[in-house]
Design an enzyme around this catalytic site. Structure first.
Site, short mmCIF file in Angstrom:
data_model
loop_
_atom_site.label_atom_id
_atom_site.label_comp_id
_atom_site.label_asym_id
_atom_site.label_seq_id
_atom_site.Cartn_x
_atom_site.Cartn_y
_atom_site.Cartn_z
N PHE A 25 0.93 -1.24 -0.10
CA PHE A 25 -0.04 -0.06 0.04
C PHE A 25 0.96 1.31 -0.06
O PHE A 25 1.67 1.24 0.94
CB PHE A 25 -0.67 -0.17 1.26
N ASP A 58 2.17 -4.61 8.86
CA ASP A 58 0.92 -4.02 8.70
C ASP A 58 -0.28 -4.78 8.41
O ASP A 58 -0.18 -5.78 7.57
CB ASP A 58 0.81 -3.11 7.45
N TYR A 100 -11.09 0.88 10.60
CA TYR A 100 -12.16 1.19 9.59
C TYR A 100 -12.68 0.22 8.51
O TYR A 100 -13.53 0.37 7.75
CB TYR A 100 -12.18 2.60 9.07
N LYS A 101 -11.74 -1.00 8.60
CA LYS A 101 -12.06 -1.90 7.31
C LYS A 101 -13.05 -3.10 7.94
O LYS A 101 -14.07 -2.68 8.41
CB LYS A 101 -10.74 -2.17 6.76
N ARG A 127 -11.87 -5.40 -7.05
CA ARG A 127 -11.65 -5.96 -5.84
C ARG A 127 -12.87 -6.31 -5.12
O ARG A 127 -13.75 -5.40 -4.92
CB ARG A 127 -10.88 -5.04 -4.90
C1 PLP Z 1 -6.04 0.89 4.82
C2 PLP Z 1 -4.46 0.89 4.86
C3 PLP Z 1 -3.79 2.14 5.26
C4 PLP Z 1 -4.51 3.41 5.70
O1 PLP Z 1 -3.71 4.35 6.19
P1 PLP Z 1 -4.13 5.46 6.91
O2 PLP Z 1 -3.19 6.17 7.40
O3 PLP Z 1 -5.09 5.19 8.15
O4 PLP Z 1 -5.01 6.36 6.01
C5 PLP Z 1 -2.39 1.84 5.36
N1 PLP Z 1 -1.88 0.71 5.08
C6 PLP Z 1 -2.40 -0.32 4.55
C7 PLP Z 1 -1.77 -1.69 4.12
C8 PLP Z 1 -3.79 -0.08 4.55
O5 PLP Z 1 -4.30 -1.24 3.95
#
Ligand code: PLP
Length: 412
Positions: free
Chosen positions: A126, A198, A223-224, A371
């Protein structure tokens, strides 16, 4: 033999998680396959948030810092998130966002490996994780740098005496691939480096065992799969054995030993509290508190079993769509699959838009991935069957070619 809709209905009737569906607000006529991006609203959450706003804030005002436990909230919520991570209490706090928490733990990890300067991460991570890793490396100085791997399989070749930290996502946000946390953690630590996971796309989707596998650090969001609402606070995990020596650079007053002594100099508090920075976002935390009440009734082994069954069913049903150019990208092997299915199609974007217009919500990740997230607490087998049927119809009819479906919004 393809699974029939009647067979799906029978699976729903026997589903031990089916009662949880009533805990969530599901808009009429919508099949929501995007809970891996933004989880749905728990039915109990508006009341909890209203209570914090009207009572704790509106009436009790400043007294709530003590009387409603506001001050301790990052810790009390951390202790309640910990079981979802396979972590004993005292190692998890809820605060800030994933990116900010990653900044803190990466800086701390680099600090624990003086003389080593490389952070290894996956090129396909990500992107915010990579941006943060690059930012931390640049600030750390001393030649620190982030190097990218084509895949975690390259670790065997790339781990070396200069590797300070390895940062990986347990479940890939695009492909849904699940990595082997125990084996990779061991491999990284055997090379003398520290492991940062992560778990954004894993927490609430499958059991995670941070303590049992000796993981060093982890970050993730709520939030997921955890249904705590847009922008809800994230969490971070630091293994107990690192807490005495770990230091993080966002040295705000909430990480101070005596924040209300208002001393001019920074002195980190003992324990996980030193990873806090600022005043907690109480409204976001109220929503997390509410969704945790649901998660505390859930058996993660049941979640994992249903998640695998749902993704397997979807893969089985969309496999015949290969004739329209659809390719299943997510690993078919159970041990290598998270809780989403990614399908490659050169016109993935308009196909997803046409599907959304039919009431089946998935999303799109550039350049060509559709997805679909599978959330066992509020999705039924029948819905998965219907979603696959709708996708087949979109492709068969070619309605995705309509001009309206090609226009891109800011968020895909
Ligand atoms: C959703 C997600 C984030 C989100 O980062 P925020 O700083 O909370 O906006 C970060 N890393 C991964 C791998 C994600 O899936």
């Amino acid at each position: 033999m393809t699974t029939t809709r009647e067979e799906c209905a029978a699976l729903d009737a026997a589903d031990p998680l089916a009662p949880f569906r009533a805990e969530f607000v599901l808009p009429e006529g919508l099949i929501y396959l995007d809970g891996n991006s933004l989880g749905v609203l728990p039915a109990r959450t508006p009341e909890r948030v209203r209570q914090v706003v009207e009572q704790e804030w509106g009436q009790q005002l400043i007294r709530s810092w003590n009387e409603a436990g506001w001050f301790a909230k990052p810790h009390t919520l951390g202790a309640r998130v910990a079981p979802l991570l396979g972590a004993a209490a005292g190692q998890v706090v809820v605060c800030d966002t994933t990116s900010v928490n990653l900044f803190k733990v990466l800086a701390a990890a680099l600090g624990l490996r003086p003389g080593r300067s490389t952070v290894l991460a996956e090129r396909a991570a990500f992107p915010t994780d990579l941006y943060i890793a690059e930012g931390v490396s640049a600030l750390a100085g001393g030649g620190a740098r982030t190097e990218l791997l084509d895949s975690a399989d390259q670790l065997a070749d790339r781990l070396g005496p200069d590797t300070a930290v390895v940062l990986l996502s347990l479940v890939d946000y695009r492909t849904g691939e699940l990595l082997d946390l125990p084996a990779i953690t061991r491999q990284v630590q055997a090379a003398g480096a520290l492991m940062v996971w992560d778990v954004c796309h894993a927490v609430g989707a499958l059991p995670i065992e941070l303590d049992a596998n000796g993981v060093d650090f982890a970050v993730g969001c709520t939030y997921k799969y955890l249904n705590s609402g847009p922008g809800s606070p994230a969490f971070l995990y630091v293994a107990e054995r690192h807490l005495a020596a770990a230091e993080q650079p966002l040295s705000g007053w909430f990480g101070h030993a005596k924040p209300f002594d208002f001393e001019p100099g920074y002195r980190p508090v003992d324990g996980i509290g030193r990873f806090l920075t600022s005043s907690p976002s109480l409204l976001g935390q109220a929503a997390l508190e509410s969704s945790l009440e649901i998660w505390e009734q859930v058996d993660l082994a049941e979640v994992r079993a249903k998640s695998l069954a749902l993704t397997e069913l979807f893969i089985e049903l969309v496999d015949p769509l290969a004739k329209y150019g659809v390719e299943v990208v997510t690993p078919r092997e159970r041990a290598r699959r998270g809780s989403q299915v990614a399908l490659r199609h050169p016109d993935g974007y308009p196909v997803v838009q046409a599907l959304i217009a039919r009431g089946v919500v998935g999303d799109f990740r550039a350049p060509d991935l559709m997805r679909f997230g599978f959330t066992p607490l509020y999705l039924s087998y029948t819905e998965v069957w219907d979603a696959a049927r709708q996708l087949a119809e979109v492709l068969e009819s070619e309605e995705w070619r309509e001009e309206q479906f090609g226009r891109r919004g800011e968020v895909t």
